[in-house]
Design an enzyme around this catalytic site. Structure first.
Site, PDB file in Angstrom:
ATOM      1  N   ARG A  80      41.332  42.315  38.190  1.00  0.00           N
ATOM      2  CA  ARG A  80      42.159  42.885  39.261  1.00  0.00           C
ATOM      3  C   ARG A  80      42.405  44.335  38.858  1.00  0.00           C
ATOM      4  O   ARG A  80      42.594  44.634  37.686  1.00  0.00           O
ATOM      5  CB  ARG A  80      43.468  42.117  39.386  1.00  0.00           C
ATOM      6  CG  ARG A  80      43.211  40.636  39.696  1.00  0.00           C
ATOM      7  CD  ARG A  80      44.477  39.866  39.985  1.00  0.00           C
ATOM      8  NE  ARG A  80      44.255  38.435  39.843  1.00  0.00           N
ATOM      9  CZ  ARG A  80      43.841  37.620  40.824  1.00  0.00           C
ATOM     10  NH1 ARG A  80      43.580  38.109  42.025  1.00  0.00           N
ATOM     11  NH2 ARG A  80      43.672  36.339  40.611  1.00  0.00           N
TER      12      ARG A  80
ATOM     13  N   GLY B 174      40.324  36.286  41.350  1.00  0.00           N
ATOM     14  CA  GLY B 174      40.169  35.136  40.439  1.00  0.00           C
ATOM     15  C   GLY B 174      38.733  34.623  40.451  1.00  0.00           C
ATOM     16  O   GLY B 174      38.078  34.665  41.487  1.00  0.00           O
TER      17      GLY B 174
ATOM     18  N   ASP C  24      41.693  29.572  50.911  1.00  0.00           N
ATOM     19  CA  ASP C  24      42.796  30.101  51.742  1.00  0.00           C
ATOM     20  C   ASP C  24      42.383  31.340  52.534  1.00  0.00           C
ATOM     21  O   ASP C  24      43.202  32.206  52.796  1.00  0.00           O
ATOM     22  CB  ASP C  24      43.987  30.440  50.827  1.00  0.00           C
ATOM     23  CG  ASP C  24      43.644  31.484  49.782  1.00  0.00           C
ATOM     24  OD1 ASP C  24      42.443  31.802  49.618  1.00  0.00           O
ATOM     25  OD2 ASP C  24      44.562  31.998  49.125  1.00  0.00           O
TER      26      ASP C  24
ATOM     27  N   ARG D 256      49.309  29.144  44.797  1.00  0.00           N
ATOM     28  CA  ARG D 256      50.588  29.884  44.861  1.00  0.00           C
ATOM     29  C   ARG D 256      51.096  29.963  46.302  1.00  0.00           C
ATOM     30  O   ARG D 256      52.272  29.822  46.562  1.00  0.00           O
ATOM     31  CB  ARG D 256      50.410  31.300  44.292  1.00  0.00           C
ATOM     32  CG  ARG D 256      50.403  31.343  42.778  1.00  0.00           C
ATOM     33  CD  ARG D 256      50.494  32.770  42.297  1.00  0.00           C
ATOM     34  NE  ARG D 256      49.436  33.602  42.849  1.00  0.00           N
ATOM     35  CZ  ARG D 256      48.285  33.851  42.250  1.00  0.00           C
ATOM     36  NH1 ARG D 256      48.053  33.352  41.067  1.00  0.00           N
ATOM     37  NH2 ARG D 256      47.377  34.621  42.819  1.00  0.00           N
TER      38      ARG D 256
ATOM     39  N   ASP E 185      41.015  28.566  46.019  1.00  0.00           N
ATOM     40  CA  ASP E 185      42.167  28.201  46.861  1.00  0.00           C
ATOM     41  C   ASP E 185      41.812  27.785  48.283  1.00  0.00           C
ATOM     42  O   ASP E 185      42.645  27.183  48.964  1.00  0.00           O
ATOM     43  CB  ASP E 185      43.146  29.378  46.938  1.00  0.00           C
ATOM     44  CG  ASP E 185      43.812  29.648  45.610  1.00  0.00           C
ATOM     45  OD1 ASP E 185      44.055  28.674  44.883  1.00  0.00           O
ATOM     46  OD2 ASP E 185      44.074  30.821  45.297  1.00  0.00           O
TER      47      ASP E 185
HETATM   48  P1  ATP Z   1      42.110  35.641  44.732  1.00  0.00           P
HETATM   49  O1  ATP Z   1      42.164  34.870  46.020  1.00  0.00           O
HETATM   50  O2  ATP Z   1      41.375  34.938  43.680  1.00  0.00           O
HETATM   51  O3  ATP Z   1      43.456  36.151  44.303  1.00  0.00           O
HETATM   52  P2  ATP Z   1      41.585  38.272  45.769  1.00  0.00           P
HETATM   53  O4  ATP Z   1      40.330  38.996  46.082  1.00  0.00           O
HETATM   54  O5  ATP Z   1      42.537  38.053  46.926  1.00  0.00           O
HETATM   55  O6  ATP Z   1      41.187  36.928  45.041  1.00  0.00           O
HETATM   56  P3  ATP Z   1      43.343  40.286  44.648  1.00  0.00           P
HETATM   57  O7  ATP Z   1      43.845  40.467  43.257  1.00  0.00           O
HETATM   58  O8  ATP Z   1      44.334  40.179  45.743  1.00  0.00           O
HETATM   59  O9  ATP Z   1      42.359  39.035  44.602  1.00  0.00           O
HETATM   60  O10 ATP Z   1      42.390  41.525  45.008  1.00  0.00           O
HETATM   61  C1  ATP Z   1      41.321  41.881  44.138  1.00  0.00           C
HETATM   62  C2  ATP Z   1      41.316  43.379  43.961  1.00  0.00           C
HETATM   63  O11 ATP Z   1      41.032  44.005  45.226  1.00  0.00           O
HETATM   64  C3  ATP Z   1      42.634  44.004  43.529  1.00  0.00           C
HETATM   65  O12 ATP Z   1      42.846  43.892  42.133  1.00  0.00           O
HETATM   66  C4  ATP Z   1      42.444  45.451  43.948  1.00  0.00           C
HETATM   67  O13 ATP Z   1      41.644  46.159  43.019  1.00  0.00           O
HETATM   68  C5  ATP Z   1      41.644  45.299  45.251  1.00  0.00           C
HETATM   69  N1  ATP Z   1      42.550  45.389  46.406  1.00  0.00           N
HETATM   70  C6  ATP Z   1      43.362  44.433  46.904  1.00  0.00           C
HETATM   71  N2  ATP Z   1      44.069  44.894  47.961  1.00  0.00           N
HETATM   72  C7  ATP Z   1      43.696  46.179  48.142  1.00  0.00           C
HETATM   73  C8  ATP Z   1      44.053  47.205  49.073  1.00  0.00           C
HETATM   74  N3  ATP Z   1      44.956  46.999  50.040  1.00  0.00           N
HETATM   75  N4  ATP Z   1      43.448  48.416  48.951  1.00  0.00           N
HETATM   76  C9  ATP Z   1      42.533  48.636  47.984  1.00  0.00           C
HETATM   77  N5  ATP Z   1      42.165  47.709  47.080  1.00  0.00           N
HETATM   78  C10 ATP Z   1      42.720  46.506  47.152  1.00  0.00           C
END
Ligand code: ATP
Length: 327
Positions: free
Chosen positions: A75, A14, A133, A175, A131
């Site tokens: 994503r 995000g 978090d 969330r 977030d």
């Molecule tokens: P937010 O807190 O805003 O949700 P985030 O970085 O946690 O941010 P995610 O959608 O969970 O957001 O992860 C971003 C991207 O990282 C995913 O769309 C995917 O491409 C990659 N990703 C997440 N987990 C994995 C994993 N276990 N292995 C490889 N790539 C991953």
């Protein structure tokens, strides 16, 4: 002396206000150290699709105050599969990009760890999410701006709630984490807050509203979208049978919470972290995540789960000198 010549930077997951300030800091610090910095568009999606371009001083001029991210974010489910990661890495290798700075959340760092484990690509993770978090940091880039936006909105709703003697259920983002909701409730003087981390008791909530409302009949209830009893609308429906004579309203703040010009706090946090990320790569560090605890930046090794180093010397004049460099 580092051999590092080319690094990449991306924003993923995000978007959050302050990501641009961070990209700017990475580019300025990188160029200042004689490194070429490449921007990868739309996170891992753009890495797979070979949408990678060199960033210059001009690209990052006048972006420190802008919300969102000039690189775009996305994503990518494909990136979770090794075959697609191989394609992404081939695109990095074509441009001789040796290391990456990743601005995002936990998922983004998990993706980065696969690049270190499978392809030995050094990564530095910078926490960018509204977030707040992420373990290992008290602050993530964008959280402070978001909190201020939400508090301002709640203040406005309170004006009308008290004028019309209404009970407002206001839904905010979160969330899995109630951080935004909890601190909004404290800062706006809300009467109640419902978050995923605590158990919501509907009859008890109704009692509290009734008790708080003696004579006034207006209340603000902040609801994190991930509360186990539902969002603001569902909670309002569940409370209604207990408060039939009350005028209940619901307001979902939505994506307004993600946008807007970053606060001074987020700009400074993003700048400190961006510059430090370049320095860590330059020192030959791999798989680190930067956090801020108190006023200090901390560096965690995300593969080993250890905290490597605490830095107290990176704010102030040195940082400013580096960033004042003009192209
Ligand atoms: P937010 O807190 O805003 O949700 P985030 O970085 O946690 O941010 P995610 O959608 O969970 O957001 O992860 C971003 C991207 O990282 C995913 O769309 C995917 O491409 C990659 N990703 C997440 N987990 C994995 C994993 N276990 N292995 C490889 N790539 C991953």
């Amino acid at each position: 002396m580092s051999e590092l010549k080319r690094i990449g930077v991306l924003t993923s997951g995000g978007d959050s206000p302050g990501m641009n300030a961070c990209i700017r800091a990475v580019v300025k610090a990188g160029i200042g150290k004689g490194i070429q910095v490449f921007g990868i568009e739309d996170g891992y999606k753009g890495m797979i699709e070979d949408r990678i371009r060199e960033l210059t001083y001009t690209d990052v001029n006048n972006i420190i105050h802008l919300g969102g991210t000039i690189l775009g974010t996305a994503r990518s489910e494909e990136f979770k599969l090794k075959e697609w990661r191989e394609k992404a890495v081939a695109n990095l290798r074509k441009l001789q990009i040796e290391a990456l700075i990743l601005i995002g959340g936990d998922g983004t760092f998990a993706g980065g760890m696969t690049l270190t484990n499978e392809f030995d690509i050094p990564i530095i993770g910078i926490p960018g999410t509204i977030d707040n978090d992420i373990h290992g940091t008290e602050f993530t880039i964008g959280y402070d701006t978001c909190l201020n936006t939400v508090v301002e909105a709640v203040d406005k709703i309170r004006d009308t709630a008290s004028s019309h003697h209404r009970v407002f259920f206001i839904e905010v983002m979160g969330r899995a984490s109630g951080y935004i909701a909890l601190n909004t409730a404290i800062a706006s003087g809300a009467e109640s807050v419902l978050i995923p981390e605590t158990v919501t008791d509907i009859p008890l909530l109704a009692d509290q509203i009734r008790n708080q409302n003696k004579g006034i009949r207006s209340s603000i209830i902040i609801v994190a979208e991930g509360d186990e009893e539902g969002g603001a609308k569902e909670i309002m429906k569940k409370v209604k049978p207990y408060l039939e004579t009350y005028d209940l309203k619901c307001s979902i703040l939505g994506h307004i919470q993600r946008g807007g010009s970053p606060s001074a706090f987020d700009r400074i946090l993003a700048t400190r972290m961006g510059v430090k990320a370049v320095e860590l790569l330059f020192e030959g560090k791999k798989s680190m995540m930067i956090g801020q605890i108190g006023r200090d930046l901390v560096f965690h090794n995300i593969l080993e789960g250890t905290t490597d180093h605490v830095s107290k010397d990176d704010s102030g004049i040195g940082l400013l000198k580096l960033l004042l460099t003009k192209g």
